[in-house]
Design a protein around this motif. Sequence first.
Motif, PDB file in Angstrom:
ATOM      1  N   UNK A  78       0.624  -1.304   0.044  1.00 27.89           N
ATOM      2  CA  UNK A  78      -0.110  -0.055  -0.102  1.00 27.89           C
ATOM      3  C   UNK A  78       0.909   1.148  -0.144  1.00 27.89           C
ATOM      4  N   UNK A  79       2.329   1.264  -0.125  1.00 24.63           N
ATOM      5  CA  UNK A  79       3.086   2.338  -0.081  1.00 24.63           C
ATOM      6  C   UNK A  79       3.125   2.934  -1.581  1.00 24.63           C
ATOM      7  N   UNK A  80       3.102   4.238  -1.566  1.00 28.44           N
ATOM      8  CA  UNK A  80       3.284   4.868  -2.829  1.00 28.44           C
ATOM      9  C   UNK A  80       4.939   4.882  -3.243  1.00 28.44           C
ATOM     10  N   UNK A  81       5.388   4.353  -4.410  1.00 34.66           N
ATOM     11  CA  UNK A  81       6.711   4.460  -5.015  1.00 34.66           C
ATOM     12  C   UNK A  81       6.663   5.085  -6.257  1.00 34.66           C
ATOM     13  N   UNK A  82       7.889   5.246  -6.687  1.00 37.55           N
ATOM     14  CA  UNK A  82       8.406   6.081  -7.830  1.00 37.55           C
ATOM     15  C   UNK A  82       8.839   4.859  -8.708  1.00 37.55           C
ATOM     16  N   UNK A  83       8.290   4.667  -9.985  1.00 42.58           N
ATOM     17  CA  UNK A  83       8.896   4.130 -11.217  1.00 42.58           C
ATOM     18  C   UNK A  83       9.585   4.842 -12.067  1.00 42.58           C
ATOM     19  N   UNK A  84      10.920   4.990 -12.255  1.00 44.31           N
ATOM     20  CA  UNK A  84      11.666   5.816 -13.181  1.00 44.31           C
ATOM     21  C   UNK A  84      11.523   4.891 -14.301  1.00 44.31           C
ATOM     22  N   UNK A  85      11.107   5.444 -15.317  1.00 44.81           N
ATOM     23  CA  UNK A  85      10.992   4.837 -16.720  1.00 44.81           C
ATOM     24  C   UNK A  85      12.181   5.488 -17.466  1.00 44.81           C
ATOM     25  N   UNK A  86      12.966   4.376 -18.007  1.00 40.35           N
ATOM     26  CA  UNK A  86      14.197   4.494 -18.656  1.00 40.35           C
ATOM     27  C   UNK A  86      14.173   4.301 -20.179  1.00 40.35           C
ATOM     28  N   UNK A  87      14.808   4.992 -20.979  1.00 37.52           N
ATOM     29  CA  UNK A  87      14.974   4.427 -22.242  1.00 37.52           C
ATOM     30  C   UNK A  87      15.692   3.265 -22.147  1.00 37.52           C
TER      31      UNK A  87
END
Length: 140
Positions: A78-87
């Motif tokens: 349930x914890x918000x996270x950041x997905x770094x989308x990389x080329x």
Amino acid sequence: MGNLHLIKLCVGIDSPDQLLLSRESHGTLHTPTRHVTRMWPKREVELLDGGSLYWVMKGVVQARQEILRLDEITGEDGIRRCAIILKSDVIRTTAAPRRAFQGWRYLKGEDAPVDLPANRVKDDALPPELARELSDIGLC
């Protein structure tokens, strides 16, 4: 290139070639990469203006991937996270030693290692200790 980047340890990976092999084995070689982190960068706008994620492998920055976007995801906990989308492209850089740290750090554009020239991209990777020593004296 952008004026602000991220730098992060590439845990368990020793070289850009090994990073590519790992992505190939997961079937993600030609698709954007998703790297999940707990913290959301407060300087998102600057990062998305041409920023990259620089990878530290064996104590040395050896490669980077361009940041395409940041996606919010929620884990099973349930914890918000950041997905770094990389080329998908992994760009080899000149060697730059870095001490171990946790998480990611901001990296100013003027402090970022430069990309290897096209005629050196296929060079064999130097042992990390040698790359670190050459970088320390300004030869790599």
